[in-house]
Design a protein around this motif. Sequence first.
Motif, PDB file in Angstrom:
ATOM      1  N   ASP A 134       0.807  -1.199   0.403  1.00  0.00           N
ATOM      2  CA  ASP A 134      -0.282   0.057   0.451  1.00  0.00           C
ATOM      3  C   ASP A 134       0.705   1.029  -0.041  1.00  0.00           C
ATOM      4  O   ASP A 134       0.045   2.249  -0.317  1.00  0.00           O
ATOM      5  CB  ASP A 134      -1.119  -0.188   0.814  1.00  0.00           C
ATOM      6  CG  ASP A 134      -0.280  -0.319   2.354  1.00  0.00           C
ATOM      7  OD1 ASP A 134       0.947  -0.698   2.592  1.00  0.00           O
ATOM      8  OD2 ASP A 134      -0.846   0.773   3.158  1.00  0.00           O
ATOM      9  N   LEU A 137       1.979   1.325  -4.114  1.00  0.00           N
ATOM     10  CA  LEU A 137       0.920   0.893  -4.758  1.00  0.00           C
ATOM     11  C   LEU A 137      -0.777   0.889  -4.181  1.00  0.00           C
ATOM     12  O   LEU A 137      -0.704   0.056  -4.388  1.00  0.00           O
ATOM     13  CB  LEU A 137       1.477  -0.376  -5.905  1.00  0.00           C
ATOM     14  CG  LEU A 137       1.978   0.171  -7.170  1.00  0.00           C
ATOM     15  CD1 LEU A 137       2.173  -1.813  -7.292  1.00  0.00           C
ATOM     16  CD2 LEU A 137       1.792   0.690  -7.602  1.00  0.00           C
ATOM     17  N   PRO A 138      -1.060   1.763  -3.587  1.00  0.00           N
ATOM     18  CA  PRO A 138      -1.946   1.468  -2.810  1.00  0.00           C
ATOM     19  C   PRO A 138      -3.371   1.553  -3.068  1.00  0.00           C
ATOM     20  O   PRO A 138      -4.118   0.849  -3.249  1.00  0.00           O
ATOM     21  CB  PRO A 138      -2.209   3.559  -2.108  1.00  0.00           C
ATOM     22  CG  PRO A 138      -1.498   4.114  -3.372  1.00  0.00           C
ATOM     23  CD  PRO A 138      -0.081   3.794  -4.354  1.00  0.00           C
ATOM     24  N   ASP A 139      -3.684   1.898  -4.430  1.00  0.00           N
ATOM     25  CA  ASP A 139      -5.008   0.555  -5.868  1.00  0.00           C
ATOM     26  C   ASP A 139      -4.889  -0.799  -5.764  1.00  0.00           C
ATOM     27  O   ASP A 139      -5.582  -1.166  -5.850  1.00  0.00           O
ATOM     28  CB  ASP A 139      -4.837   2.120  -6.574  1.00  0.00           C
ATOM     29  CG  ASP A 139      -5.025   3.676  -6.765  1.00  0.00           C
ATOM     30  OD1 ASP A 139      -5.626   3.788  -5.536  1.00  0.00           O
ATOM     31  OD2 ASP A 139      -4.596   4.511  -7.409  1.00  0.00           O
ATOM     32  N   ALA A 140      -3.319  -1.285  -6.108  1.00  0.00           N
ATOM     33  CA  ALA A 140      -3.406  -2.064  -6.324  1.00  0.00           C
ATOM     34  C   ALA A 140      -3.224  -3.063  -4.888  1.00  0.00           C
ATOM     35  O   ALA A 140      -3.385  -4.338  -4.590  1.00  0.00           O
ATOM     36  CB  ALA A 140      -2.104  -2.768  -6.835  1.00  0.00           C
ATOM     37  N   SER A 143      -5.831  -6.403  -3.803  1.00  0.00           N
ATOM     38  CA  SER A 143      -6.358  -6.858  -5.235  1.00  0.00           C
ATOM     39  C   SER A 143      -6.042  -8.484  -5.401  1.00  0.00           C
ATOM     40  O   SER A 143      -5.435  -8.851  -5.292  1.00  0.00           O
ATOM     41  CB  SER A 143      -6.294  -5.252  -6.442  1.00  0.00           C
ATOM     42  OG  SER A 143      -4.645  -5.663  -6.517  1.00  0.00           O
ATOM     43  N   ALA A 147      -5.181  -8.182 -11.001  1.00  0.00           N
ATOM     44  CA  ALA A 147      -5.226  -6.998 -11.184  1.00  0.00           C
ATOM     45  C   ALA A 147      -3.543  -6.061 -10.529  1.00  0.00           C
ATOM     46  O   ALA A 147      -2.865  -5.250 -11.100  1.00  0.00           O
ATOM     47  CB  ALA A 147      -6.112  -6.042 -10.211  1.00  0.00           C
ATOM     48  N   ALA A 151      -0.521  -4.182 -11.891  1.00  0.00           N
ATOM     49  CA  ALA A 151       0.002  -2.768 -11.722  1.00  0.00           C
ATOM     50  C   ALA A 151       1.418  -2.886 -11.229  1.00  0.00           C
ATOM     51  O   ALA A 151       2.221  -1.554 -11.136  1.00  0.00           O
ATOM     52  CB  ALA A 151      -0.921  -2.473 -10.106  1.00  0.00           C
ATOM     53  N   ARG A 155       3.995  -0.632 -12.953  1.00  0.00           N
ATOM     54  CA  ARG A 155       5.172   0.021 -12.266  1.00  0.00           C
ATOM     55  C   ARG A 155       6.531  -0.093 -12.776  1.00  0.00           C
ATOM     56  O   ARG A 155       7.807   1.179 -13.022  1.00  0.00           O
ATOM     57  CB  ARG A 155       5.277   0.561 -10.775  1.00  0.00           C
ATOM     58  CG  ARG A 155       5.854   1.478  -9.914  1.00  0.00           C
ATOM     59  CD  ARG A 155       6.016   2.558 -10.092  1.00  0.00           C
ATOM     60  NE  ARG A 155       4.192   3.483  -9.786  1.00  0.00           N
ATOM     61  CZ  ARG A 155       4.640   3.257  -8.669  1.00  0.00           C
ATOM     62  NH1 ARG A 155       5.810   3.617  -8.052  1.00  0.00           N
ATOM     63  NH2 ARG A 155       3.046   4.521  -8.629  1.00  0.00           N
TER      64      ARG A 155
END
Length: 239
Positions: A134, A137-140, A143, A147, A151, A155
């Motif tokens: 997090d 890659l907080p959005d990943a 997940s 996904a 991510a 990156r």
Amino acid sequence: MPNRLHRIVAASLLGGALTTAIACGTGELRIPPARRLVIYSGARIDPPQERMDEVYHWVSEQWDSISRDPAFWIETTATEGPVYPWEDLEVILNPQQDTAIVTYQGPPGMNIQPRRAFVIYAHLHLMAALDRLDRWLPDAAGSDEFAMEQAILARTAESWLYQRSVLDAPPNGILDELMFVAESGYLDAFVLTARPDEFVEARRAWGAANPERTDAYIGWFRETFERNPPGLRGGSGGG
């Protein structure tokens, strides 16, 4: 013999990337101008300077963590032939020393630029295994595996785009593929085609929702690189 990457060694790995920022008249630090990238097929990427400025900051922060965090190691192993980042990645969780080991193509012991992108990939996978993704890659974080892999590869590709565009790194077949795939929006098809035995449930759902996307990706890849994509060709380097 594996090369251990940590602290002082990691701090030097950007090969000048952390010192390429130059002072402007206002005292702000700016990176050198990003250049357009063009390959033999005519495919091109023209990264905005503002985006490369942002990449510089997160790359610097991530490398600082790699070099200073005493809780883990990143090890790299050199091989002669082409290899994708995921093909020989090992993540070992150990109370004494959490470790990620990744293989890259290049001379043993040489601090070549592609090695740095592979280290980014290995570090992010180690952070995921430690539930620390997090931060990067907080959005990943949290997940599903498909996904998250997209991510992490995105990156990794962006770190290579920075090296190629700003630091003038020489071409690298594997990483240039990944970079152009990511910039063209085909990471989903790239991952599923290159790794046919993984992401079974995600593959089923993705195929139902995108019945024509695989053919579009294969056609784009052949036009861009004048060869089949990984997963549809024999030999090493992604099958």
